[in-house]
Scaffold this active site. Structure first.
Site, PDB file in Angstrom:
ATOM      1  N   ARG A 104       0.844  -1.193   0.000  1.00 49.08           N
ATOM      2  CA  ARG A 104       0.000   0.000   0.000  1.00 49.08           C
ATOM      3  C   ARG A 104       0.884   1.250   0.000  1.00 49.08           C
ATOM      4  O   ARG A 104       1.702   1.438   0.903  1.00 49.08           O
ATOM      5  CB  ARG A 104      -0.879  -0.010   1.245  1.00 49.08           C
ATOM      6  CG  ARG A 104      -1.920   1.108   1.230  1.00 49.08           C
ATOM      7  CD  ARG A 104      -2.517   1.297   2.591  1.00 49.08           C
ATOM      8  NE  ARG A 104      -3.317   0.134   2.970  1.00 49.08           N
ATOM      9  CZ  ARG A 104      -4.529   0.223   3.494  1.00 49.08           C
ATOM     10  NH1 ARG A 104      -5.071   1.390   3.688  1.00 49.08           N
ATOM     11  NH2 ARG A 104      -5.177  -0.847   3.823  1.00 49.08           N
ATOM     12  N   THR A 108      -0.798   7.616  -1.225  1.00 48.33           N
ATOM     13  CA  THR A 108      -2.085   7.506  -1.920  1.00 48.33           C
ATOM     14  C   THR A 108      -2.990   6.454  -1.276  1.00 48.33           C
ATOM     15  O   THR A 108      -4.191   6.413  -1.529  1.00 48.33           O
ATOM     16  CB  THR A 108      -1.878   7.092  -3.389  1.00 48.33           C
ATOM     17  OG1 THR A 108      -1.312   5.776  -3.402  1.00 48.33           O
ATOM     18  CG2 THR A 108      -0.949   8.053  -4.111  1.00 48.33           C
ATOM     19  N   ASP A 201      -3.644 -10.689  12.622  1.00 46.03           N
ATOM     20  CA  ASP A 201      -2.902 -10.563  11.354  1.00 46.03           C
ATOM     21  C   ASP A 201      -2.560 -11.961  10.854  1.00 46.03           C
ATOM     22  O   ASP A 201      -1.743 -12.673  11.448  1.00 46.03           O
ATOM     23  CB  ASP A 201      -1.625  -9.745  11.585  1.00 46.03           C
ATOM     24  CG  ASP A 201      -0.923  -9.452  10.262  1.00 46.03           C
ATOM     25  OD1 ASP A 201      -0.780  -8.267   9.930  1.00 46.03           O
ATOM     26  OD2 ASP A 201      -0.539 -10.415   9.561  1.00 46.03           O
ATOM     27  N   ASP A 204       1.199 -12.677  10.126  1.00 48.87           N
ATOM     28  CA  ASP A 204       1.986 -12.848  11.341  1.00 48.87           C
ATOM     29  C   ASP A 204       1.709 -14.179  12.010  1.00 48.87           C
ATOM     30  O   ASP A 204       2.612 -14.837  12.529  1.00 48.87           O
ATOM     31  CB  ASP A 204       1.689 -11.710  12.337  1.00 48.87           C
ATOM     32  CG  ASP A 204       2.416 -10.429  11.955  1.00 48.87           C
ATOM     33  OD1 ASP A 204       3.358 -10.501  11.144  1.00 48.87           O
ATOM     34  OD2 ASP A 204       2.023  -9.363  12.456  1.00 48.87           O
TER      35      ASP A 204
HETATM   36  N1  URA Z   1      -5.335  -8.707   7.220  1.00 47.12           N
HETATM   37  C1  URA Z   1      -5.167  -9.528   8.278  1.00 47.12           C
HETATM   38  O1  URA Z   1      -4.229 -10.319   8.310  1.00 47.12           O
HETATM   39  N2  URA Z   1      -6.063  -9.463   9.282  1.00 47.12           N
HETATM   40  C2  URA Z   1      -7.108  -8.641   9.281  1.00 47.12           C
HETATM   41  O2  URA Z   1      -7.898  -8.651  10.222  1.00 47.12           O
HETATM   42  C3  URA Z   1      -7.262  -7.785   8.165  1.00 47.12           C
HETATM   43  C4  URA Z   1      -6.360  -7.825   7.155  1.00 47.12           C
END
Ligand code: URA
Length: 210
Positions: A104, A108, A201, A204
């Site tokens: 990202r 922008t 995430d 992760d």
């Molecule tokens: N990406 C992720 O890994 N978790 C989320 O909750 C949103 C985007």
């Protein structure tokens, strides 16, 4: 409008709940993602076309069915999409693999492509784009747009584990021809774009980077 397919098989729902728990270790999160990917891949390939071929059993010849057409392509949106691949290959071991990398732009806030590698003859192949989380939908929309523009595949499906309503709406508006397959649609996004209640995430948790 495209169809949102909710994979409500009890095994899928059970494993998803185990994965959501914050206590789940990297090891068990990965293992369950692998198992879930296999189960979801089984559902998403349900309508693959078949053709008849002649074979010989030990007793006689017969007409039997095999998958028709060129090998399916699994396209992983880096990096979390890679967590789906091994499990899916359990049911489609001959599938080809493509990768799309996007980041990202901090100014922008739009997705920018940094990697794009696909198998040959994409215009004759069916594609499943994979990313565990359909959150804002921006990466998925951009990835599918790049695929359509550069490769014109025969068909595209999008597969995730969890979706947010906002992401589903954004994706369906941008790609009304691409069906979404997910194990759950959660409540909402938070201010940072995480899915609530979600599972955190995904990258992760798969790669143990936090
Ligand atoms: N990406 C992720 O890994 N978790 C989320 O909750 C949103 C985007």
């Amino acid at each position: 409008m495209s169809t949102l397919h909710l994979i409500d098989h009890p095994l899928v729902q059970h494993k998803l709940t185990l994965m959501r728990r914050k206590e789940a270790s990297t090891n068990s999160f990965r293992r369950m993602l692998g198992e879930l990917s296999t189960l979801i891949a089984y559902e998403i390939t349900r309508d693959m076309p078949l053709q008849d071929i002649e074979i010989e059993t030990p007793l006689e010849t017969m007409t039997a069915k095999v998958i028709d057409g060129k090998k399916l392509v699994l396209v992983s949106i880096l990096r979390a999409g890679n967590g789906f691949l091994d499990g899916m290959l359990n049911v489609v071991p001959g599938a080809r693999i493509g990768h799309i990398g996007l980041y990202r732009d901090p100014e922008t806030l739009q997705p920018v492509e940094y990697y794009f590698k696909m198998p040959s003859e994409m215009h004759e192949r069916d594609v499943i784009v994979v990313d565990p989380m359909l959150a804002t939908g921006n990466s998925a929309v951009a990835a599918v747009q790049q695929l359509k523009t550069k490769c014109r595949p025969k068909s595209i499906k999008f597969m995730c584990l969890l979706a947010a309503p906002e992401g589903v709406e954004t994706f369906q508006n941008a790609h009304p021809d691409v069906d979404i397959y997910t194990a759950a649609v959660d409540r909402q996004l938070d201010s940072q774009g995480y899915i609530l209640p979600g599972l955190g995430d995904a990258g992760d948790r798969i790669f143990g980077t936090k």
